[in-house]
Design an enzyme around this catalytic site. Structure first.
Site, short mmCIF file in Angstrom:
data_model
loop_
_atom_site.label_atom_id
_atom_site.label_comp_id
_atom_site.label_asym_id
_atom_site.label_seq_id
_atom_site.Cartn_x
_atom_site.Cartn_y
_atom_site.Cartn_z
N LYS A 13 0.85 -1.22 0.00
CA LYS A 13 0.00 0.00 0.00
C LYS A 13 0.87 1.26 0.00
CE LYS A 13 -2.18 -0.87 3.87
NZ LYS A 13 -1.55 -2.12 4.29
N ARG A 88 -9.42 1.04 9.29
CA ARG A 88 -8.96 -0.31 9.63
C ARG A 88 -9.97 -1.05 10.50
NH1 ARG A 88 -2.92 0.70 9.21
NH2 ARG A 88 -1.88 -1.27 9.61
N ARG A 127 11.72 -6.28 4.52
CA ARG A 127 11.47 -4.86 4.23
C ARG A 127 12.44 -3.96 5.01
NH1 ARG A 127 5.47 -2.38 4.90
NH2 ARG A 127 5.78 -2.69 7.13
N ARG A 160 11.68 -1.64 10.47
CA ARG A 160 10.65 -1.23 11.42
C ARG A 160 10.61 -2.21 12.60
NH1 ARG A 160 5.18 0.16 8.19
NH2 ARG A 160 4.35 -0.91 10.01
N ARG A 171 0.12 -8.94 13.48
CA ARG A 171 -0.51 -7.89 12.66
C ARG A 171 -1.40 -8.52 11.59
NH1 ARG A 171 4.65 -5.26 10.70
NH2 ARG A 171 3.38 -3.93 9.40
P1 AMP Z 1 1.09 0.66 9.05
O1 AMP Z 1 2.32 1.48 8.79
O2 AMP Z 1 -0.10 1.09 8.28
O3 AMP Z 1 1.37 -0.82 8.95
O4 AMP Z 1 0.71 0.94 10.59
C1 AMP Z 1 1.60 0.62 11.64
C2 AMP Z 1 0.86 0.52 12.94
O5 AMP Z 1 0.24 1.79 13.24
C3 AMP Z 1 -0.28 -0.48 12.97
O6 AMP Z 1 0.15 -1.80 13.24
C4 AMP Z 1 -1.16 0.08 14.09
O7 AMP Z 1 -0.61 -0.20 15.36
C5 AMP Z 1 -1.02 1.59 13.85
N1 AMP Z 1 -2.07 2.10 12.93
C6 AMP Z 1 -1.90 2.65 11.70
N2 AMP Z 1 -3.07 3.00 11.16
C7 AMP Z 1 -4.01 2.65 12.05
C8 AMP Z 1 -5.44 2.73 12.06
N3 AMP Z 1 -6.15 3.25 11.04
N4 AMP Z 1 -6.10 2.26 13.16
C9 AMP Z 1 -5.44 1.76 14.22
N5 AMP Z 1 -4.09 1.64 14.27
C10 AMP Z 1 -3.38 2.08 13.19
#
Ligand code: AMP
Length: 224
Positions: A13, A88, A127, A160, A171
């Site tokens: 994404k 989400r 990654r 990360r 996740r």
């Molecule tokens: P991402 O970079 O999108 O994989 O997000 C990393 C982490 O940020 C996720 O595993 C969640 O802990 C938090 N996070 C990001 N976006 C959201 C969301 N819309 N709702 C809840 N937690 C989020």
């Protein structure tokens, strides 16, 4: 153009959102990036989100809805946006619907990126990102390099903290349980474009662009 990039962690994404953002000239709003910046800067939001993110759980709906509401009210989002990582949960999707209704926005498309779980786990464990320009690489692309091939910064690659295998698996479980069902919300509204995310970055990008050109030709130039 207003897009939600939907799909599991590691499906691409962020990579596709960055390219679409620069080609279509609309802002890329990554809730993960917003939270990671807050954690780095140790703001009150960052301090709250830090542990939740490290464990692979979701940050609370209230916080996330507040962040998106604030962001979408900014001038830079007036003509369009690409959401990456939001909504989400069902609660986030419903709150987002209300925001769009109030803003009189009806033309949001969901780009649903799909890939099998083994591919996702391989991508995530391999990654790396540049801490300066945020470009995402796989380990093989930067093997032996000391500088970021994109921005030239020395020693800028990092992994990360939530890209370790046990957190990745958690996740993915959270995705299946809380996020995947949200797609149904949009399928009912017939706004979903499903794209096979296996292949090179360019191949996946071409698929997305062609699909968007079919549904919203006025907003997309195929040569973009
Ligand atoms: P991402 O970079 O999108 O994989 O997000 C990393 C982490 O940020 C996720 O595993 C969640 O802990 C938090 N996070 C990001 N976006 C959201 C969301 N819309 N709702 C809840 N937690 C989020």
């Amino acid at each position: 153009m207003r897009l939600i990039l939907f799909g599991s962690p590691g499906v691409g994404k962020g990579t596709q959102a960055k390219i679409l953002s620069s080609k279509l000239n609309i802002p890329h709003i990554s809730t993960g990036d917003i939270l990671r910046l807050a954690v780095r800067e140790q703001t009150p939001l960052g301090i709250k989100a830090q542990e939740v993110m490290a464990s692979g759980e979701l940050v609370s709906d209230d916080i996330m809805i507040g962040i998106i509401k604030y962001t979408l009210e900014q001038d830079k989002c007036a003509k369009g946006f690409i959401l990456d990582g939001f909504p989400r949960t069902h609660e986030q999707a419903h709150a987002f619907d209300d925001m769009l209704e109030k803003m009189n926005i009806h033309d949001v498309y969901v780009v649903n990126l799909t890939a099998n779980e083994n591919e996702i786990i391989t991508r995530l464990t391999n990654r790396r990102a540049c801490k300066e320009c945020k470009t995402i690489f796989s380990v093989s692309e930067i093997k032996g390099l000391s500088k970021c091939p994109k921005c030239g910064t020395e020693d800028s690659f990092y992994q990360r903290s939530d890209d370790t295998e046990d957190v990745i698996r958690h996740r993915l479980d959270v995705f299946k349980e809380s996020t995947q069902p949200v797609l149904r919300h949009y399928t009912v509204k017939k706004k979903v474009i499903t794209i096979d995310a296996l292949g090179t970055v360019d191949e996946v990008y071409d698929r997305i662009l062609k699909a968007l050109n079919n549904v919203a030709p006025d907003e997309i130039s195929i040569s973009a």
